[in-house]
Structure formats: structure tokens, C-alpha cells
Design a protein around this motif. Structure first.
Motif, PDB file in Angstrom:
ATOM      1  N   THR A 448      -4.620  70.066  76.614  1.00  0.00           N
ATOM      2  CA  THR A 448      -4.704  70.944  75.446  1.00  0.00           C
ATOM      3  C   THR A 448      -4.867  70.133  74.167  1.00  0.00           C
ATOM      4  O   THR A 448      -5.707  70.452  73.300  1.00  0.00           O
ATOM      5  CB  THR A 448      -3.444  71.816  75.354  1.00  0.00           C
ATOM      6  N   ALA A 449      -4.072  69.071  74.052  1.00  0.00           N
ATOM      7  CA  ALA A 449      -4.139  68.229  72.849  1.00  0.00           C
ATOM      8  C   ALA A 449      -5.504  67.559  72.728  1.00  0.00           C
ATOM      9  O   ALA A 449      -6.087  67.502  71.629  1.00  0.00           O
ATOM     10  CB  ALA A 449      -3.037  67.174  72.897  1.00  0.00           C
ATOM     11  N   LEU A 450      -6.035  67.041  73.834  1.00  0.00           N
ATOM     12  CA  LEU A 450      -7.340  66.378  73.794  1.00  0.00           C
ATOM     13  C   LEU A 450      -8.447  67.368  73.451  1.00  0.00           C
ATOM     14  O   LEU A 450      -9.390  67.044  72.717  1.00  0.00           O
ATOM     15  CB  LEU A 450      -7.627  65.711  75.144  1.00  0.00           C
ATOM     16  N   ASP A 451      -8.332  68.574  73.986  1.00  0.00           N
ATOM     17  CA  ASP A 451      -9.357  69.576  73.712  1.00  0.00           C
ATOM     18  C   ASP A 451      -9.308  70.042  72.261  1.00  0.00           C
ATOM     19  O   ASP A 451     -10.320  70.507  71.720  1.00  0.00           O
ATOM     20  CB  ASP A 451      -9.158  70.773  74.647  1.00  0.00           C
ATOM     21  N   LEU A 452      -8.152  69.892  71.631  1.00  0.00           N
ATOM     22  CA  LEU A 452      -8.005  70.268  70.223  1.00  0.00           C
ATOM     23  C   LEU A 452      -8.393  69.137  69.280  1.00  0.00           C
ATOM     24  O   LEU A 452      -8.196  69.247  68.065  1.00  0.00           O
ATOM     25  CB  LEU A 452      -6.566  70.702  69.943  1.00  0.00           C
ATOM     26  N   GLY A 453      -8.914  68.053  69.840  1.00  0.00           N
ATOM     27  CA  GLY A 453      -9.388  66.966  68.985  1.00  0.00           C
ATOM     28  C   GLY A 453      -8.577  65.699  69.082  1.00  0.00           C
ATOM     29  O   GLY A 453      -8.892  64.707  68.410  1.00  0.00           O
ATOM     30  N   GLY A 454      -7.538  65.683  69.869  1.00  0.00           N
ATOM     31  CA  GLY A 454      -6.741  64.467  70.013  1.00  0.00           C
ATOM     32  C   GLY A 454      -7.459  63.435  70.868  1.00  0.00           C
ATOM     33  O   GLY A 454      -8.503  63.692  71.478  1.00  0.00           O
ATOM     34  N   HIS A 455      -6.835  62.222  70.934  1.00  0.00           N
ATOM     35  CA  HIS A 455      -7.401  61.128  71.727  1.00  0.00           C
ATOM     36  C   HIS A 455      -6.288  60.385  72.448  1.00  0.00           C
ATOM     37  O   HIS A 455      -5.110  60.496  72.104  1.00  0.00           O
ATOM     38  CB  HIS A 455      -8.181  60.159  70.830  1.00  0.00           C
ATOM     39  N   TYR A 456      -6.717  59.641  73.436  1.00  0.00           N
ATOM     40  CA  TYR A 456      -5.763  58.919  74.286  1.00  0.00           C
ATOM     41  C   TYR A 456      -4.885  57.960  73.494  1.00  0.00           C
ATOM     42  O   TYR A 456      -3.756  57.672  73.873  1.00  0.00           O
ATOM     43  CB  TYR A 456      -6.519  58.150  75.374  1.00  0.00           C
ATOM     44  N   ASP A 457      -5.416  57.427  72.363  1.00  0.00           N
ATOM     45  CA  ASP A 457      -4.648  56.433  71.613  1.00  0.00           C
ATOM     46  C   ASP A 457      -3.975  57.017  70.376  1.00  0.00           C
ATOM     47  O   ASP A 457      -3.485  56.264  69.527  1.00  0.00           O
ATOM     48  CB  ASP A 457      -5.534  55.244  71.242  1.00  0.00           C
ATOM     49  N   ASP A 458      -3.968  58.350  70.269  1.00  0.00           N
ATOM     50  CA  ASP A 458      -3.144  58.947  69.217  1.00  0.00           C
ATOM     51  C   ASP A 458      -1.690  58.612  69.499  1.00  0.00           C
ATOM     52  O   ASP A 458      -1.278  58.452  70.653  1.00  0.00           O
ATOM     53  CB  ASP A 458      -3.328  60.463  69.185  1.00  0.00           C
ATOM     54  N   ARG A 459      -0.904  58.564  68.445  1.00  0.00           N
ATOM     55  CA  ARG A 459       0.457  58.063  68.611  1.00  0.00           C
ATOM     56  C   ARG A 459       1.480  59.175  68.366  1.00  0.00           C
ATOM     57  O   ARG A 459       1.242  60.124  67.610  1.00  0.00           O
ATOM     58  CB  ARG A 459       0.701  56.880  67.679  1.00  0.00           C
ATOM     59  N   VAL A 460       2.614  58.987  69.037  1.00  0.00           N
ATOM     60  CA  VAL A 460       3.727  59.907  68.899  1.00  0.00           C
ATOM     61  C   VAL A 460       5.009  59.082  69.026  1.00  0.00           C
ATOM     62  O   VAL A 460       5.041  58.087  69.748  1.00  0.00           O
ATOM     63  CB  VAL A 460       3.660  61.022  69.980  1.00  0.00           C
ATOM     64  N   VAL A 461       6.034  59.508  68.297  1.00  0.00           N
ATOM     65  CA  VAL A 461       7.270  58.728  68.276  1.00  0.00           C
ATOM     66  C   VAL A 461       8.210  59.209  69.378  1.00  0.00           C
ATOM     67  O   VAL A 461       8.572  60.396  69.433  1.00  0.00           O
ATOM     68  CB  VAL A 461       7.966  58.834  66.909  1.00  0.00           C
ATOM     69  N   ASP A 462       8.584  58.279  70.234  1.00  0.00           N
ATOM     70  CA  ASP A 462       9.551  58.569  71.298  1.00  0.00           C
ATOM     71  C   ASP A 462      10.933  58.183  70.790  1.00  0.00           C
ATOM     72  O   ASP A 462      11.268  56.996  70.705  1.00  0.00           O
ATOM     73  CB  ASP A 462       9.195  57.759  72.551  1.00  0.00           C
ATOM     74  N   GLU A 463      11.722  59.164  70.436  1.00  0.00           N
ATOM     75  CA  GLU A 463      13.035  58.948  69.845  1.00  0.00           C
ATOM     76  C   GLU A 463      13.912  60.154  70.171  1.00  0.00           C
ATOM     77  O   GLU A 463      13.421  61.159  70.688  1.00  0.00           O
ATOM     78  CB  GLU A 463      12.888  58.817  68.325  1.00  0.00           C
ATOM     79  N   PRO A 464      15.211  60.051  69.944  1.00  0.00           N
ATOM     80  CA  PRO A 464      16.078  61.216  70.217  1.00  0.00           C
ATOM     81  C   PRO A 464      15.534  62.456  69.520  1.00  0.00           C
ATOM     82  O   PRO A 464      15.125  62.404  68.350  1.00  0.00           O
ATOM     83  CB  PRO A 464      17.429  60.785  69.653  1.00  0.00           C
ATOM     84  N   TYR A 465      15.564  63.567  70.257  1.00  0.00           N
ATOM     85  CA  TYR A 465      14.906  64.769  69.747  1.00  0.00           C
ATOM     86  C   TYR A 465      15.695  65.991  70.209  1.00  0.00           C
ATOM     87  O   TYR A 465      16.099  66.088  71.376  1.00  0.00           O
ATOM     88  CB  TYR A 465      13.475  64.833  70.282  1.00  0.00           C
ATOM     89  N   CYS A 466      15.954  66.888  69.276  1.00  0.00           N
ATOM     90  CA  CYS A 466      16.660  68.120  69.610  1.00  0.00           C
ATOM     91  C   CYS A 466      15.950  69.298  68.955  1.00  0.00           C
ATOM     92  O   CYS A 466      15.268  69.150  67.930  1.00  0.00           O
ATOM     93  CB  CYS A 466      18.109  68.068  69.120  1.00  0.00           C
ATOM     94  N   GLN A 467      16.144  70.457  69.562  1.00  0.00           N
ATOM     95  CA  GLN A 467      15.531  71.670  69.030  1.00  0.00           C
ATOM     96  C   GLN A 467      16.482  72.828  69.305  1.00  0.00           C
ATOM     97  O   GLN A 467      17.095  72.903  70.385  1.00  0.00           O
ATOM     98  CB  GLN A 467      14.174  71.926  69.702  1.00  0.00           C
TER      99      GLN A 467
END
Length: 722
Positions: A448-467
């Protein structure tokens, strides 16, 4: 002078033949003979006066004599009446009997024969009937074997064998049963009458089920036996012995879904009944007593033992010589290749469930289904599964597994629904089991992300996460390793199956968009509504997941898994229907699909799916492990085939020390290594990243971040209604 007046004696002629006997002498002789007769009478014993009978004895003898005379008088009259009644009954039944040709095929349902991708028979369903045969057209050995086993006096009795009935009653009483329980002493004619249900046809509206109808036909009450005997004698009057035997050979159930000699010979030996050898004929005749338990597909050894007994009976009755008997007992019948393999039971059941009911499960016609099944690939899947459980799993484990192998267009080539592979009608875990998919769902998030214009080397932060989840409180996902890796690329996050980046990407792309993409790829199960959607909290089947991955392999178009290629009636050349699946509408762009394939290849070559590597082949795939390791998955593909593997317990017991990258990946590797034997390796249809200068790429990233809000708004407008 003479005295002429003297009376002269009469002239008498002399006796010509001896002297005349004078009266005196005759009297004398008579008087002498009489005393001799008197003497004899005197010497004979004098008659004794009749002895008077005892009046009591005389009374009882008179009573008995009277009873006998009365009994005899009644007996012959009753016998005459009974004979007349039986004769009338036989005559009545005789008039009701149809032409013998109408009795040969008595099935209430039709048969289904399944062909593989090369038009070879691999499975049968329904009531098989290979066509009508007669006692003259089947193998002479088969006819002799049936007579020797079922009714040695068949050619001499009149439909009922009093000697056989008396012998059966004696055996039943000796074994502690009722006189009519157990051995019935039925002749072949009586058995045929029973198979015909005494002329009462099956009508669905009159019976609760077909089984109830059959049970009623098989009841053994005294009155039923009488009716059966009358019907049998009427058949003997109407038909010849060979015609009766022909009906029996066509209607008798011989196990494995086969009704009649032709279907059974084709089912077990792959040849017509006319060509059955003595050993094969003996095996078929041996099935008549217990067709289900003695069927060679159920227990070949037991069926061969029974056939040896039939061969002995044939020898005792003069149908085989001692040398022939010894020869065929030493070389018993064996199954044909197709029957011995008993392959594709799960696949056949699935195809039967996908076709139209009136031509598959409830067909009254004889149907042929051409399928996508590949016996070689099926054997590879079964062997791969067996090898891992024999060498990698502790002995006695109750864990189960399921495998589906298909082409990129959704054509299913093999299916294993459980560790017991030689089955039919069993629970199919590849199709019927719905299990949580775990991280095996993540490719649809990144798609879904790639089809929306993202790429394999886009970055995201892996850190503690709550919702905060409305109604549930705070939800804080964690990575499987318990570690955090900071700023990572999408490729790195998928390769190492990181949970927090997957959730963040899903939330940024939009949960509804992710749900839509997954649905369009073929995951029809209800998908989770919360953020846990990204971590595979939803349930799916192995077939659905493999079909969805096939959509990624073929360039981003949806795939409907299918097994049915063509359906036609037996004897017809033109099909009634064709393929019910294949490639559908596009889900994601071709560019996005190729980039996703490249990312999934890294999962195997550098990430959690390393145990799925195949020498010489590029492999792309994804591991999946659910909470508490209740389910473990590996789904992947080469350029040629897609395969999905699930492992777990039927009762949801957690697996011990098993993750998707462990045993499921090894089952996948063992299966696909065998599948790809002899095939020239070809690369995956993935894009090849072009190296870029760091500054240029950073500028693109800043530009993308600056436009992120605008793009996301536009994309939500575009995909929000999907």
C-alpha cells in the motif's frame, strides 16, 4: 345159425395213442394221491389264534393314527394352497420385472472423474460406474471367481438354495446368533434381488436420505426374506443365469466408490473388466463381502490375503489348476499407479467444493473434471513435509501443517491439508482452517505504501511506540527481539520483520487503504479494524495467502486461486464450463509490485527467511509468527511457483521453539527444492535499484517530506472509497 337177436357191443375205435385209462384205474390213482396231500397238511404248523392288543395301547395308537391322518390331510391341502399362492406371487412379480438392460445401472448419483493438467486420472468421487458389462464380456476369471466365492451352486438352483439356507442357519446358531443373523445363505440371485431393492426404486421425496433407503433394502426380517425368495424365483423365471449374473456384476458395490465390475477394475487396476487376470478377478470377488474394509486402496495387504482365499476356492471348484493357483497366489494383484498414489485427496475435495453442486457433490450425471493438479508437484509437497517432520520434529508431536503450491496466475498445482496425505473427505487445513497470519500480512502494508508513492529506502523510526485505542486503552506494540533499531529503511524493516515500523507505515498509508489492498489481493476474511491490522491480527487460510502473494509475483494484479479448468459430461466432447479463476484486476502498480518483490527477496537472502533459500534460485517471501507462537507461516515464491506453508496445532496450543523462519521455512525449502528439480533457474521480476548520490537522494527525501501532507490528502481522496 347164429342168434341175430343178441345185442352186439358197440363198435369202438381203438385208442391210437396208448391204452385207454379205465375209470377204475383212474379212481385208484386218485385215491392214492389224496393221502399224500393230507399228510402234508398235517405236517404244517397249525394257525395260532390272533393275540388281543392291549386296549390302552390300541387307544393311543388309534389317537396317533387319527392325528396323522388329519395332519396329512391338512398338510397336503395347505401345501397345495401355499404352492398356488407362491406361484401366483411369482407370476405377479414376473409381470412387473423390466427388461434386463434397464437394471444394469442402479446408481442414484453420478460419478466424478478428475484429470490432472496432463489429462491423467488422479482421483474419483461420487458413485463410479465404468459402463455396463455382461457376464459374456467380462473376464471369464472374474465370472468364475464371483460364482466360486458367492454361490457355487448358482447354475443349478432355482433362485433359492435350501441347502445353503440350512447351512447358514446352522452356522449362525453355532456361533450364538439368531438363525437369520450373520450368514444369510443367499444365492447370487437373492443378492441381486436385494440390490434391486425388490423392484422398489429410490425416490428422494419418499425417504429421509439415500442411506435410509439402502438400509431398508438390506434389512433381514423373516418377511423380507420371504419376499426376497419370491422375487429371486421370479427373476429365475424371467431371466437367464447369465443375465442375472450381469445385473449383479453391474450393481454390486466394490469399495472405493466403485459400483460394478468395470468401475472397480478401472479404479484399482486401470484396465477394463474384460482384461482382469485371475489374481485381479480374485481380489475383486473378495471385495463383495466387505467392500469398504477390504478395498485395496484401504488395505492392500488384507485385500491380497482375501484374494488368496478366493483363488483356493476357484481351484477347489475346478476353475484353476494347481499350477495356476500357486502362480497367482505367489504373484498377487497390485494397484495401478494412480490408485496406488491415491494422490490429491485434499485437492480433489477442494475442487469438488468449488464446482457447481449439481455437477459435483450431488450430480446424477457422470462428469469429468479437468484440473490444474500436478502429481509431481503434489509428491514434492508431501515428501518435503514428511522429511521435515521425520528429521526436525520430535517424535509423537501432534502439530499439523498445510501446504499450497500454485502458479503466478493462481492455478493450484498441489495441496496438502494435513500430515495424513492419503485421505479424502478429511478436514483440509489449507482451505478450511482460518488462522491469524502474523507478520506474513506485512507485505500488504508495504504494498500500500509503495503504491502510494513510497520507496524501499524511505525511512521510518523504530522506537517505543504507543497508541490509545478507544474502548481498549493504551496499546504498545513491541518487536519480536525486544530491541529498537532507530532510523531504518522500509526494506530493512520488512527484512527483519520489525513491528513498530509496520504499524507506523500502516497508519501513515491509512488502515482502510491497507484493508482495501489486502482484500483486492484476495484475502476475503474479515480484517481487523484497529492498528493491529498491520501485525496480522486477522485470520486467513493458506490458500488465500498464497493467492495474494501470487498477485505480487505476477506484477500487482489480483489472483483468484483455481483448480477447475474444464467440466464436461462423460461421452461429450464440448465442455459445459471452463476455468473459474485466474488473474483479475490490477491492485497496485507494476513498479510498486517489482519494488516489493525486491524487498521480499531481501527477507530470504538477508533477513528472517534465510532457511528458505534454494540453491541457484532467487526466492522472495515472508515469515509470520502469531502471538504465543500459536501459528507459524512462511509464504514465498520463485519466478515459477508460489507456495504457502502453515504450521500449528488444531486446538491452538502454542508451538514450542517454532517461528515462521524456522520449521515452516524449512518445509517450504524442502518442498520447493523438489518442485524445481530439472527447471532452469530464472530471476525474479524485481526492479534493480540504481545507486544514487547521497545528496541527491536526501534532496528527493526533503522534497517528498515537504509535499507529504498534500500527497497524503490527494491519495486519501483517491483510495478512500476503495
Amino acid at each position: 345159425m347164429s342168434d341175430s337177436r343178441r345185442k352186439k357191443p358197440p363198435l369202438v375205435a381203438e385208442k391210437r395213442f396208448g391204452k385207454a385209462t379205465t375209470k377204475k384205474s383212474a379212481t385208484k390213482r386218485t385215491s392214492k394221491a389224496t393221502p399224500k396231500k393230507t399228510a402234508r397238511k398235517r405236517r404244517a404248523a397249525p394257525k395260532r389264534p390272533a393275540k388281543k392288543r392291549n386296549p390302552i395301547v390300541a387307544f393311543f395308537l388309534g389317537i396317533f393314527g387319527w392325528i396323522w391322518r388329519v395332519t396329512w390331510a391338512f398338510t397336503w391341502r395347505i401345501g397345495l394352497v401355499v404352492g398356488l399362492v407362491v406361484g401366483l406371487a411369482i407370476g405377479f412379480v414376473y409381470l412387473q420385472l423390466p427388461d434386463v438392460d434397464e437394471l444394469l445401472d442402479g446408481r442414484a448419483r453420478g460419478s466424478v472423474t478428475l484429470l490432472d493438467r496432463d489429462d491423467r486420472v488422479f482421483a474419483w468421487r461420487g458413485d463410479q460406474f465404468g459402463g455396463a458389462v455382461t457376464a459374456e464380456t467380462v473376464s471369464e476369471h472374474l465370472k468364475n471367481a464371483v460364482v466360486a466365492t458367492e454361490d457355487r451352486r448358482f447354475y443349478w438352483h432355482f433362485g433359492v438354495s435350501p441347502r445353503g439356507v440350512a447351512s447358514a442357519v446352522r452356522i449362525n446358531l453355532k456361533e450364538g446368533r439368531g438363525p437369520l443373523s450373520g450368514h444369510g445363505g443367499s444365492t447370487i440371485t437373492q443378492q441381486t434381488a436385494k440390490l434391486l431393492c425388490l423392484g422398489e426404486p429410490y425416490k428422494a421425496e419418499d425417504w429421509e436420505s439415500e442411506a435410509a433407503y439402502v438400509q431398508d433394502c438390506r434389512q433381514g426380517s423373516l418377511w423380507r426374506k420371504v419376499k426376497e425368495a419370491v422375487y429371486a424365483m421370479a427373476m429365475e423365471t424371467k431371466y437367464t443365469k447369465n443375465e442375472i449374473l450381469s445385473v449383479y456384476l453391474n450393481r454390486a458395490y466394490m469399495g472405493g466408490g466403485a459400483y460394478g465390475a468395470e468401475a472397480a477394475t478401472q479404479r484399482y487396476f486401470g484396465k477394463p473388466a474384460a482384461n482382469a487376470t485371475p489374481a485381479e478377478a480374485a481380489m475383486l470377488a473378495g471385495l463383495l463381502t466387505k467392500p469398504s474394509s477390504l478395498a485395496p486402496t484401504a488395505n492392500l495387504s488384507r485385500s491380497q490375503d482375501r484374494a488368496a482365499t478366493v483363488l483356493r476356492l476357484m481351484n477347489e471348484q475346478g476353475y484353476l489348476t494347481d499350477e495356476e493357483t500357486a502362480r497367482w497366489q505367489t504373484n498377487p494383484a497390485t494397484l495401478s499407479v494412480a490408485a496406488a498414489e491415491n494422490a490429491g485427496g485434499y485437492f480433489a475435495d477442494w475442487v469438488m467444493s468449488t464446482g457447481p453442486e449439481f455437477f459435483t457433490r450431488n450430480t446424477t450425471e457422470d462428469v469429468i473434471l479437468k484440473t490444474t493438479f500436478d502429481g509431481r508437484i503434489q509428491q514434492a509437497a508431501e515428501d518435503g513435509l514428511a522429511w521435515v517432520f521425520e528429521n526436525k520434529v520430535r517424535e509423537g508431536s501432534k502439530a499439523q501443517a498445510a501446504i499450497v503450491v500454485m502458479s503466478a496466475d493462481g492455478a493450484v498445482r498441489a495441496m496438502v491439508g494435513g500430515r495424513q496425505t492419503k485421505v479424502s473427505g478429511a478436514f483440509n487445513r489449507a482451505v478450511q482452517a482460518k488462522r491469524q497470519t502474523g507478520s506474513a500480512f506485512k507485505p500488504f502494508v508495504y504494498a500500500t505504501a509503495l503504491d502510494l508513492g513510497g520507496h524501499y529506502d524511505d525511512r521510518v523510526v523504530d522506537e517505543p511506540y504507543c497508541q490509545t485505542i478507544p474502548g481498549s486503552g493504551e496499546w504498545c506494540p513491541k518487536n519480536y527481539t525486544g530491541k529498537y533499531y532507530g532510523d531504518v529503511t522500509l526494506s530493512f524493516a520488512l527484512m527483519n520483520s520489525l513491528n513498530i515500523p509496520a504499524v507506523k507505515v500502516s497508519e501513515q498509508a491509512g488502515r482502510e487503504n491497507v484493508r482495501t489492498v489486502a482484500n483486492m489481493f484476495g484475502i476475503e476474511s474479515d480484517l481487523a479494524a484497529g492498528p493491529a491490522l498491520a501485525l496480522g491480527a486477522s485470520e486467513s487460510s493458506v490458500l488465500e495467502m498464497a493467492g495474494a502473494y501470487a498477485g505480487i509475483l505476477n506484477g500487482g494484479s489480483s489472483v483468484t486461486p483455481y483448480g477447475l479448468v474444464e467440466l464436461r459430461l462423460m461421452g461429450d466432447e464440448d465442455p459445459l464450463m471452463g476455468t473459474g479463476g485466474g488473474i483479475g484486476e490490477r491492485v497496485i502498480s507494476g513498479a510498486a509490485a517489482r519494488e516489493l518483490v525486491w524487498m521480499m527477496e531481501k527477507v530470504v537472502s538477508e533477513g528472517t527467511g534465510g532457511r528458505a533459500k534454494i540453491d541457484g534460485w532467487q526466492v522472495a517471501g515472508k515469515t509470520g509468527t502469531t502471538q504465543a507462537a500459536r501459528d507459524a507461516w512462511f509464504i514465498g515464491f520463485t519466478n515459477e511457483y508460489v507456495a504457502g506453508v502453515w504450521m500449528g496445532y488444531d486446538d491452538n496450543t502454542p508451538l514450542t521453539g517454532v517461528t515462521g523462519g524456522g520449521l515452516p521455512a524449512e518445509i517450504w525449502r524442502e518442498t520447493m527444492t523438489r518442485v524445481h528439480e530439472g527447471i532452469e533457474p530464472r530471476p525474479l521480476p524485481a526492479f534493480v535499484p540504481k545507486p544514487q548520490a547521497p545528496k541527491a537522494r536526501a534532496g528527493q527525501r526533503r522534497q517528498q517530506n515537504g509535499l507529504e501532507g498534500v500527497v497524503n490528502g490527494i491519495l486519501k481522496d483517491i483510495f478512500g472509497g476503495r
